[in-house]
Design an enzyme around this catalytic site. Structure first.
Site, mmCIF file in Angstrom:
data_model
loop_
_atom_site.group_PDB
_atom_site.id
_atom_site.type_symbol
_atom_site.label_atom_id
_atom_site.label_comp_id
_atom_site.label_asym_id
_atom_site.label_seq_id
_atom_site.Cartn_x
_atom_site.Cartn_y
_atom_site.Cartn_z
ATOM 1 N N LYS A 131 0.828 -1.216 0.000
ATOM 2 C CA LYS A 131 0.000 0.000 0.000
ATOM 3 C C LYS A 131 0.857 1.260 0.000
ATOM 4 O O LYS A 131 0.480 2.271 -0.594
ATOM 5 C CB LYS A 131 -0.963 0.005 1.191
ATOM 6 C CG LYS A 131 -2.077 -1.017 1.005
ATOM 7 C CD LYS A 131 -3.303 -0.727 1.838
ATOM 8 C CE LYS A 131 -4.428 -1.665 1.412
ATOM 9 N NZ LYS A 131 -5.636 -1.548 2.173
ATOM 10 N N LYS A 215 -4.699 -9.060 -6.688
ATOM 11 C CA LYS A 215 -5.913 -9.259 -5.885
ATOM 12 C C LYS A 215 -7.034 -8.306 -6.329
ATOM 13 O O LYS A 215 -6.757 -7.136 -6.632
ATOM 14 C CB LYS A 215 -5.514 -8.986 -4.427
ATOM 15 C CG LYS A 215 -6.601 -9.013 -3.414
ATOM 16 C CD LYS A 215 -6.022 -8.770 -2.024
ATOM 17 C CE LYS A 215 -6.217 -7.337 -1.584
ATOM 18 N NZ LYS A 215 -6.997 -7.144 -0.372
ATOM 19 N N LYS A 218 -10.685 -2.872 -3.667
ATOM 20 C CA LYS A 218 -11.575 -1.703 -3.735
ATOM 21 C C LYS A 218 -10.872 -0.529 -4.403
ATOM 22 O O LYS A 218 -11.503 0.321 -5.010
ATOM 23 C CB LYS A 218 -11.965 -1.266 -2.326
ATOM 24 C CG LYS A 218 -12.674 -2.316 -1.500
ATOM 25 C CD LYS A 218 -13.289 -1.632 -0.286
ATOM 26 C CE LYS A 218 -13.661 -2.598 0.800
ATOM 27 N NZ LYS A 218 -12.588 -2.750 1.817
HETATM 28 N N1 AQP Z 1 -9.645 -10.197 -3.362
HETATM 29 C C1 AQP Z 1 -10.059 -10.740 -2.220
HETATM 30 N N2 AQP Z 1 -10.338 -12.058 -2.154
HETATM 31 C C2 AQP Z 1 -10.776 -12.624 -0.987
HETATM 32 N N3 AQP Z 1 -10.957 -11.920 0.147
HETATM 33 C C3 AQP Z 1 -10.694 -10.595 0.118
HETATM 34 N N4 AQP Z 1 -10.770 -9.626 1.037
HETATM 35 C C4 AQP Z 1 -10.399 -8.433 0.500
HETATM 36 N N5 AQP Z 1 -10.069 -8.611 -0.783
HETATM 37 C C5 AQP Z 1 -10.231 -9.943 -1.056
HETATM 38 C C6 AQP Z 1 -11.226 -9.852 2.407
HETATM 39 O O1 AQP Z 1 -12.283 -8.940 2.672
HETATM 40 C C7 AQP Z 1 -12.239 -8.589 4.056
HETATM 41 C C8 AQP Z 1 -12.356 -7.114 4.184
HETATM 42 O O2 AQP Z 1 -11.266 -6.473 3.563
HETATM 43 P P1 AQP Z 1 -10.952 -4.968 3.936
HETATM 44 O O3 AQP Z 1 -11.919 -4.087 3.338
HETATM 45 O O4 AQP Z 1 -10.860 -4.787 5.392
HETATM 46 O O5 AQP Z 1 -9.497 -4.719 3.458
HETATM 47 P P2 AQP Z 1 -8.675 -5.056 2.183
HETATM 48 O O6 AQP Z 1 -8.181 -6.452 2.273
HETATM 49 O O7 AQP Z 1 -7.621 -4.016 2.141
HETATM 50 O O8 AQP Z 1 -9.713 -4.899 0.993
HETATM 51 P P3 AQP Z 1 -9.512 -4.400 -0.453
HETATM 52 O O9 AQP Z 1 -10.791 -4.586 -1.088
HETATM 53 O O10 AQP Z 1 -8.344 -5.003 -1.111
HETATM 54 O O11 AQP Z 1 -9.278 -2.850 -0.283
HETATM 55 P P4 AQP Z 1 -8.057 -1.935 -0.716
HETATM 56 O O12 AQP Z 1 -8.143 -1.783 -2.177
HETATM 57 O O13 AQP Z 1 -8.345 -0.652 0.015
HETATM 58 O O14 AQP Z 1 -6.801 -2.593 -0.266
HETATM 59 C C9 AQP Z 1 -10.948 -9.158 4.637
HETATM 60 O O15 AQP Z 1 -11.261 -10.344 5.347
HETATM 61 C C10 AQP Z 1 -10.146 -9.502 3.422
HETATM 62 O O16 AQP Z 1 -9.297 -10.616 3.653
#
Ligand code: AQP
Length: 353
Positions: A131, A215, A218
């Site tokens: 990040k 991955k 968001k």
């Molecule tokens: N691609 C994914 N596949 C499976 N599980 C996922 N999670 C996130 N992306 C995937 C799971 O969703 C839960 C919540 O995630 P989060 O919002 O707390 O944080 P994150 O992992 O940082 O999510 P994003 O969507 O990838 O956001 P950004 O783009 O901001 O980094 C967690 O249980 C996570 O494992």
């Protein structure tokens, strides 16, 4: 038996006496664009676990502000995540749904953990490296300390299990290290449980629809990289149609699929949405053209996600209901966390004159 195992067993016993397997804590950040990966990796499992665990599901707004969030959007997105939990089937009256900043114990315990966790532990966190990228000097210190807050989220409730996607495994290991160090440093061997991750399903790491090695996330700048839970049938169809694939027909075996990231990702999504194994889906579509598979995947995704998206929209149109669920959840979460925090403060030696 190791001290860690003994600590965990001691924490499980009261739940087992009630016919439950333990206490769950998990959360999602209200950072917009809630996607299929969040659903398959986390939220869907939240629903599946609620019959056998006592569950605390949080919208982690303190985590969200580790990167800039527009304040008005943050409030709306916080409601949206709570609405997604409810729309997916979480029972907010039996279990706890709330937003993190409503319960002060998260931030208070996180400070104690900032003083327990070692700098070297945080330096190893791959999510921070990804990040922060090349702009390390300019990211917030909150982004760096994020895993300590996550440990506080979990341990403020002495949660025994945490359902998460694969990407959170390393943070969970850090939570365990913090619990072990706190228990050892203060001579309270059973105080915190050594929390177990629950990572299950056929899609624990859903990849971007534009790049099978990244991955689904968001924050990806491309809307076509992810299916968002509020996408309508047309948007889902368009995104799946445009999803990157290779020029070969569908793989014949799971081993073949695993060498082809985009095919493997779509097969995993299909398997998870249809509650089947990847083996079954590979055999059903072996040798066919991707177009036929994509059309079947579209029908499946629309059938599975459509009703949930519609329910989320309905709940978002009735913010009073979602807010009431979160308010009630926050009061119950506070009642659980406060005595644990008080005990931590006493253990650390904070005077209450
Ligand atoms: N691609 C994914 N596949 C499976 N599980 C996922 N999670 C996130 N992306 C995937 C799971 O969703 C839960 C919540 O995630 P989060 O919002 O707390 O944080 P994150 O992992 O940082 O999510 P994003 O969507 O990838 O956001 P950004 O783009 O901001 O980094 C967690 O249980 C996570 O494992």
């Amino acid at each position: 038996m190791s001290d860690a195992k003994a600590a965990t067993n001691a924490h499980l016993a009261p739940y087992q006496a009630r016919g439950l397997k333990g206490r769950i804590f998990s959360g999602v950040q209200p950072t917009g664009n809630l996607h299929l990966g969040n659903y398959l990796g986390a939220i869907r499992n939240f629903v599946a676990l609620q019959d056998s665990y006592e569950c605390i599901y949080c919208v982690v707004d303190l985590h969200a502000i580790t990167v800039w969030q527009d304040p008005a959007e943050l409030a709306k997105q916080t409601r949206e995540i709570a609405a997604a939990y409810l729309a997916a089937g979480v029972d907010g009256s039996k279990h706890i749904v709330f937003n993190q900043s409503s319960v002060p114990a998260h931030a208070q315990l996180a400070w104690v953990f900032n003083c327990v966790a070692r700098l070297g532990w945080l330096n190893r966190m791959t999510q921070f490296k990804e990040k922060a990228g090349k702009d390390r000097e300019n990211v917030s210190t909150g982004l760096y300390a994020y895993p300590n807050l996550m440990a506080a989220d979990i341990l403020a409730y002495k949660a025994t299990h945490v359902p998460v996607g694969e990407d959170q495994k390393q943070h969970l290991e850090l939570t365990r290290d913090i619990a072990i160090k706190f228990n050892n440093d203060f001579g309270v061997p059973d105080f915190f449980p050594i929390t177990e991750p629950l990572i299950f399903g056929e899609a624990t790491r859903v990849m971007s629809l534009r790049d099978g090695t990244k991955k689904m996330s968001k924050s990806d700048p491309s809307d076509y990289s992810r299916i968002v839970l509020t996408d309508d049938a047309d948007a889902i169809a368009q995104k799946i149609r445009k999803a990157k694939t290779d020029p070969l027909p569908m793989p014949d075996t799971v081993a073949d699929a695993e060498k082809r990231p985009e095919a493997d990702n779509l097969l995993g999504i299909y398997a998870a949405l249809s509650d089947s194994s990847k083996e079954d889906i590979v055999s059903a579509f072996a040798g066919q053209q991707f177009s036929a598979f994509k059309s079947a995947l579209t029908d499946l995704a629309v059938a599975k996600l459509g009703p949930m998206g519609a329910e989320m929209q309905r709940l978002m149109a009735d913010p009073g209901h979602v807010d009431a669920v979160m308010r009630d959840g926050a009061a119950r979460a506070h009642a659980l966390a406060q005595p644990i925090l008080d005990e931590v403060y006493r253990t650390v030696g904070f005077l209450r004159p």
